[in-house]
Motif scaffolding. Structure first.
Motif, PDB file in Angstrom:
ATOM      1  N   ALA A   1      -0.013  -0.944  -3.842  1.00 30.76           N
ATOM      2  CA  ALA A   1       0.908   0.193  -3.740  1.00 30.76           C
ATOM      3  C   ALA A   1       1.101   0.878  -5.095  1.00 30.76           C
ATOM      4  CB  ALA A   1       2.260  -0.293  -3.227  1.00 30.76           C
TER       5      ALA A   1
ATOM      6  N   THR B   1       2.808   6.891   4.572  1.00 34.99           N
ATOM      7  CA  THR B   1       1.437   7.428   4.555  1.00 34.99           C
ATOM      8  C   THR B   1       1.187   8.148   5.873  1.00 34.99           C
ATOM      9  OG1 THR B   1       0.275   5.643   5.694  1.00 34.99           O
ATOM     10  CG2 THR B   1       0.674   5.319   3.345  1.00 34.99           C
TER      11      THR B   1
ATOM     12  N   ASP C   1       7.113  -1.013   7.423  1.00 36.07           N
ATOM     13  CA  ASP C   1       7.249   0.285   6.753  1.00 36.07           C
ATOM     14  C   ASP C   1       8.464   0.294   5.842  1.00 36.07           C
ATOM     15  OD1 ASP C   1       5.047   1.566   7.910  1.00 36.07           O
ATOM     16  OD2 ASP C   1       6.150   1.836   9.779  1.00 36.07           O
TER      17      ASP C   1
ATOM     18  N   GLY D   1      -2.580   5.692   0.350  1.00 39.01           N
ATOM     19  CA  GLY D   1      -2.517   4.397   1.028  1.00 39.01           C
ATOM     20  C   GLY D   1      -3.871   3.934   1.556  1.00 39.01           C
TER      21      GLY D   1
ATOM     22  N   SER E   1       4.023  -1.187   3.680  1.00 41.84           N
ATOM     23  CA  SER E   1       3.486   0.141   3.396  1.00 41.84           C
ATOM     24  C   SER E   1       4.555   1.175   3.125  1.00 41.84           C
ATOM     25  CB  SER E   1       2.643   0.580   4.603  1.00 41.84           C
ATOM     26  OG  SER E   1       2.220   1.918   4.436  1.00 41.84           O
TER      27      SER E   1
ATOM     28  N   ALA F   1       0.835  -1.211   0.000  1.00 43.41           N
ATOM     29  CA  ALA F   1       0.000   0.000   0.000  1.00 43.41           C
ATOM     30  C   ALA F   1       0.863   1.252   0.000  1.00 43.41           C
ATOM     31  CB  ALA F   1      -0.891  -0.004   1.235  1.00 43.41           C
TER      32      ALA F   1
ATOM     33  N   THR G   1       2.531  -4.626  10.209  1.00 44.69           N
ATOM     34  CA  THR G   1       2.903  -3.609   9.214  1.00 44.69           C
ATOM     35  C   THR G   1       4.413  -3.482   9.101  1.00 44.69           C
ATOM     36  OG1 THR G   1       0.907  -2.446   9.831  1.00 44.69           O
ATOM     37  CG2 THR G   1       2.445  -1.227   8.496  1.00 44.69           C
TER      38      THR G   1
ATOM     39  N   LEU H   1       1.152  -6.110   5.949  1.00 37.87           N
ATOM     40  CA  LEU H   1       0.985  -4.879   5.170  1.00 37.87           C
ATOM     41  C   LEU H   1       2.352  -4.232   4.958  1.00 37.87           C
ATOM     42  CD1 LEU H   1      -0.906  -2.602   4.025  1.00 37.87           C
ATOM     43  CD2 LEU H   1      -1.036  -1.713   6.357  1.00 37.87           C
TER      44      LEU H   1
ATOM     45  N   TYR I   1      -4.870   0.133   2.992  1.00 38.30           N
ATOM     46  CA  TYR I   1      -5.115  -0.012   4.423  1.00 38.30           C
ATOM     47  C   TYR I   1      -6.516  -0.565   4.673  1.00 38.30           C
ATOM     48  CZ  TYR I   1      -0.821   2.177   6.160  1.00 38.30           C
ATOM     49  OH  TYR I   1       0.495   2.436   6.478  1.00 38.30           O
TER      50      TYR I   1
END
Ligand code: C5P
Length: 402
Positions: free
Chosen positions: A274, A237, A249, A213, A234, A194, A247, A232, A217
């Motif tokens: 994403a 965001t 990052d 995002g 990510s 994402a 999650t 996730l 999410y």
């Protein structure tokens, strides 16, 4: 379906508060364990004693008991419940929920709740139709709350229109349907990517895109709620990761590639949501690049790795879902991506559609499948879109793939 379910009924200061008594009675009859919570104004409409008797539990209103200082913990109430049903929900409480105001026990419980939240508005038709109320309801939906739409009919004001709290029987039906949803995502491990990637030019500047995002999410939250184990990955965001979702990052396309391909090794499926940069500066300078106004400046870009394509190349019969955000030749472009990246289905959204695409709370999608079939959906908020995508994933896993 509601047997053994722990349900908090939150009652706010509307004339429809009397219907909460019937709602509690029906929920108890269905076998649910019910606790009621009231706002101070709700007490003017119905006595706590009535509700306490029906749900066989005391009904807290204040943060603590003024007689003995006993604390009513909103946190333990919020984590106890399988569902929080706010019925009736006034325009005032809806506005506070939308903005995070926490000035009574019901609102603090709402903010602490980890369970699904159902909101049954009750108000006069003009209050309901007011743009601020509609905006607030949209915000609540975007947080993942479920709105049980009010019915049309005679209102306490004597006017007639939309705003009557839905009948208790219908609310019970809504909850039963929610809890009986079929889900075969239990135990499935799913990767979701994402947000945007950030490709550094120097320590100060970068190349990125408008992805918020939100869609990814919402998908991660929906899949988790349906029992999946969600990873996730990510980009940067401004969002808070959904509860219960692991999650990871990342910043750059390369970091996302490394994390996603590694995690996919232990996954049953992936949703690539994403907005990954297709090119990255060939070299990122370690010092800030100085301005020289007498010269034009060109930046050399190198292609990034296509994460979805890499995953598609060795996915076997695991599920791969992709996204296509197009400005023209939508269908043709989406279908070519579906094929090139070996996806099982692709979610197409067009930047031409009002309310779809970057930064919006809503989206309008078309699902295009490998077998050539497709389904077009109307404009919905991203939580509802996530549910449609999750339904499609369930259908994929529901099919006999042996
Ligand atoms: O080719 P395009 O970027 O339009 O394809 C979009 C789909 O591919 C999305 O699902 C997106 O998340 C994914 N993608 C990716 N890695 C890239 C580029 C796109 O996973 N480098």
């Amino acid at each position: 379906m509601l047997r053994g379910k722990k349900i908090i009924v939150g009652i706010t200061g509307s004339i429809a508060a009397y219907k909460a008594a019937v709602l509690i009675r029906l929920l108890v009859r269905e076998g649910a364990e019910v606790k009621a919570l009231m706002t101070p104004t709700a007490k003017q409409f119905i006595a706590p004693l009535t509700l306490a008797t029906l749900c066989k539990n005391p009904v807290p209103v204040e943060f603590f008991n003024p007689e003995n200082g006993a604390w009513n913990s909103h946190v333990s109430l919020g984590t106890w419940a399988d569902a929080l049903v706010i019925a009736p929900a006034t325009a005032n409480t809806i506005a506070k929920m939308a903005t995070g105001v926490a000035d009574n026990l019901l609102l603090t419980t709402y903010l602490s709740a980890r369970c699904p939240v159902f909101v049954a508005p009750a108000m006069d038709l003009d209050m309901y139709n007011h743009p601020s109320t509609q905006y607030n309801l949209d915000s609540l939906k975007s947080y993942g709350n479920r709105i049980i739409e009010p019915a049309e009919g005679e209102l306490a004001s004597g006017l007639s229109g939309k705003g009557r709290m839905e009948e208790p029987e219908k609310i019970v039906e809504y909850l039963s349907q929610y809890f009986s949803r079929k889900t075969n995502l239990e135990g499935k491990k799913i990767l979701v990517t994402a947000g945007p990637t950030i490709e550094p030019i120097d320590p100060v500047r970068y190349i990125s895109n408008h992805s918020s995002g939100r869609m990814g999410y919402a998908i991660a939250a929906e899949l988790h709620e349906r029992g999946a184990e969600v990873y996730l990955v990510s980009g940067k965001t401004a969002l808070t990761p959904p509860d219960g979702v692991q999650t990871i990052d990342v910043l750059t396309a390369d970091e996302m590639y490394q994390a996603a391909t590694q995690i996919f090794e232990r996954c049953d499926g992936a949703v690539m949501c994403a907005a990954v940069a297709d090119y990255t500066p060939k070299t990122a300078e370690t010092h800030k690049i100085k301005k020289d106004s007498s010269e034009t400046w060109s930046l050399e870009l190198a292609p990034t790795q296509d994460i979805a394509a890499a995953i598609g190349a060795n996915k076997g019969n695991r599920l791969l879902v992709g996204f296509a955000l197009e400005t023209d030749n939508e269908q043709v472009n989406a279908l070519s991506k579906l094929e090139k990246k070996n996806m099982d289905f692709i979610v197409l959204n067009s930047l031409k559609d009002k309310g779809a695409g970057f930064g919006t709370k809503t989206n309008r999608i078309t699902i295009l499948r490998k077998d050539g079939t497709q389904t077009e959906f109307g404009l919905k908020n991203k939580t509802e879109v996530a549910a449609d995508i999750a339904d499609e994933m369930e259908a994929f896993w529901g099919m006999d793939r042996s």
